[in-house]
Motif scaffolding. Sequence first.
Motif, PDB file in Angstrom:
ATOM      1  N   ASP A   1     122.216  36.990  -2.019  1.00 61.78           N
ATOM      2  CA  ASP A   1     121.635  35.868  -2.764  1.00 61.78           C
ATOM      3  C   ASP A   1     120.237  36.205  -3.252  1.00 61.78           C
ATOM      4  N   GLU A   2     119.463  36.871  -2.392  1.00 65.71           N
ATOM      5  CA  GLU A   2     118.090  37.222  -2.764  1.00 65.71           C
ATOM      6  C   GLU A   2     118.064  38.234  -3.896  1.00 65.71           C
ATOM      7  N   ASP A   3     119.031  39.161  -3.904  1.00 61.31           N
ATOM      8  CA  ASP A   3     119.039  40.208  -4.915  1.00 61.31           C
ATOM      9  C   ASP A   3     119.467  39.686  -6.283  1.00 61.31           C
TER      10      ASP A   3
ATOM     11  N   ALA B   1     115.956  43.329  -1.310  1.00 68.69           N
ATOM     12  CA  ALA B   1     115.168  42.682  -0.262  1.00 68.69           C
ATOM     13  C   ALA B   1     115.480  43.237   1.121  1.00 68.69           C
TER      14      ALA B   1
END
Length: 796
Positions: A223-225, A501
């Motif tokens: 999700d962060e990427d 991340a």
Amino acid sequence: MRTARIARRVLIVLLTLTVVIVTLGLSGVAWLRHENRPATGEVPLAGLHGPVQVTRDEWGVPHIRADTDEDAVFALGFVHWQDRSWQMEFQRRIVGGTLAEVLGPGAVEKDRFLRTMGFRRVAEQALPALKPESRQLISAYTAGVNAAMGRTAPAPEFRVLGISPAPWSDIDAVSWSQMMSFDLAGNYVDEIIAARAHARAGQAGIDALYPPAVPGSATILSDEDRARPAAAGTRSDAGADRRDSAAVAAAGAGAVRAAYSLGMAPAPGKGSNNWVVDGSRTRSGAPILSDDPHLGLSSPMLWYLADVRGKDLRAIGASIPGLPAIVIGRTDTFAWGVTNVGADVQDLYVEPKDAPLTSRQEVIAVKGQDDVSVTVRESRHGPIVSDVGVSDAPEVSGPDGQPRTLALRWVALDPGDTTMDAFLDLNYARTVGDAVTALRRYVSPSQNFVLADTEGTIGYYAPGKLPVRSWEGHLPVPGDGSHEWSGYVPFDEVPHVIGPASGAVVSANNDPGPPEASGPRLAGPRVWADPYRAQRILDMLGERTDLDVAAMRAMQMDVRSGPWAELSARLLATTPLDEAGQRALDRLRTWDGVATRDSVETTIFEAWLYRLRGLATDELGEEARSRTRAVGAQLEQGVFCPDAAAGVSTCEQALAHTLRETTDDLRRRLGADMDRWTWGSTHDAVHGHGAFDGIPVLGRIFSSRIPNGGGTDTVAPARPENASLEHRNGASYRQIVDLAEPDASRYVGSLGQGGSPWHPHARDQLPLWRDGADIPMSTREQDWGGTEHLTLTPAG
């Protein structure tokens, strides 16, 4: 009947050749073994600008040193032909559809399919689209190949078949990339199988063979990427009339058989792994990159290890004979690895009966028989693949009483493919940024590229021509204009991340995802590989910060079974039908799930799983042998559990029946003593020869096999291909690149550098590959061991 007669004729010809060889005895073997392959000394050659040093290390890997890039690539072409001339000849015959000219009438249908697809024509259109710098290197490579033809005795296959090679061309030097696209993009086969399932059981049949993705499954990007607004959903097209699905499936049957006959059909469990970690995760503080592409195991092996250095060119890694570049590897300061994305880049269109079609005549030369003329038809979507194998396909009409005409739309058949630009530019890359620029020219087959450089940057890109569609794409669709691609995903929107991340990127042909945070979808959720390998790699990486080359090697060779962990509870609840089944279950209850060569439990589980993966084959054909995760779906839903011929009507009965089949077969093949049913006693890694595999004597000489561990969907892949439990797909190459000290990196092929069985390096990498060892991926002569020095000089 006609196919059987043709096969018998081919067998008679090859058996006759075998008898000749046996009759000649030692002199016959010497005739085959004769090689004139200068590996030392000095060879003057026209086309060179200056001297080139070719130093082969103790494994036969050439380390090429030249003053210009053109001379370096010239030398690569020279050594490719020296060591792999038959592979290069066979590959270009596949591309051109000229197999029957040397293999006889048994190869006519393969040639018909290859001509219908038009791979050679696509290569002819690709060459003018390349950059001038690429064209110059390709021409230098071609000159090197042709120079080697005059300095090297024909490979033994040429002598057995009584043929001589034609000169190499620039088109030949770009054409095999088209076949790699075909090998790695078999969605049209899945569409035909899905149509069979739909004809039999509607949407439930599709769901059983191609179960929807499980929420929370491992994805490449977190999700962060890749945080973006959710994409619009896709609509399903499973609402077609089931009689029409039957007609469509029948129309495409010949094209499915052709793909399997060429060994280039989608295979459950066939895939690749690659991952990269940054310095925060390693002992050295610098990135480490791992890659092991899983492809068909062949003799000779697909890859050819090489170290090529010119004025600016600095690349070492795995090349493919016939192509003028390192395909996977590193430069002095940058490394890359690839796995197949598996994006849906193909669609089958059911053309209206009044659709305008064009046609051309193709003439197939056939050894020992008259030429065969075939008509190749195309629609605006692409070649009419339903014309392949029509003499063997049943005539099934749809609801309107008309047979179906199927056209294939595929990005790899579009003119102007510039993928070779991208690979050549990667050979010059010094940073991850350079690589990203190179990948903008990439078209097909779409690959997961993991990237790293000595500056500490790591990243991931999934480039390629990725169609945008508004439907899921798992069934053929109408060609009436209602289901057209609306374009391609822009390069800046393909899945990618620089500086993830987590400090790591892992790909194993799983969904780039996550679905809730994607831009344009690359495919419906059903096409990605089962997530077992990806999840296992992620679990092994964990939060470790002490990773090194040895740790990466151990991960590459991991053989813990994810499918066993998922299916064990259901399988162990089976009520056995006999004492052998009970003893087999008792052994499985204590198994740790590690698929080693000395494990009896692995043999029982993998042999049982092979049969369970075939629950649908009695109704849908052998091509419907399913992915592993579909086994659980079928046992849950029960759609394909019944087997009238076996007297099976429920999934519980199917489990008991397949367990008894498993133990009966193992007892018949391995004996009554269950302690002797070790995995290594029946599970061979087989490197088959494209022309001679399965032919008595010749097959044994030119093919290769070795007992191996691993199993279905293990990180070190070794899924059984057939009832004998051998595997013919696997890690075709492995590399581990340490960006702290690039010359401390390691790599290994699956067989050896040589093409002929009598080449001094024909199979010397095979035991290393099997046992998880490797060789130095080094540009330093002190790491090369025993060497042979060959100097190529300008003639005149």
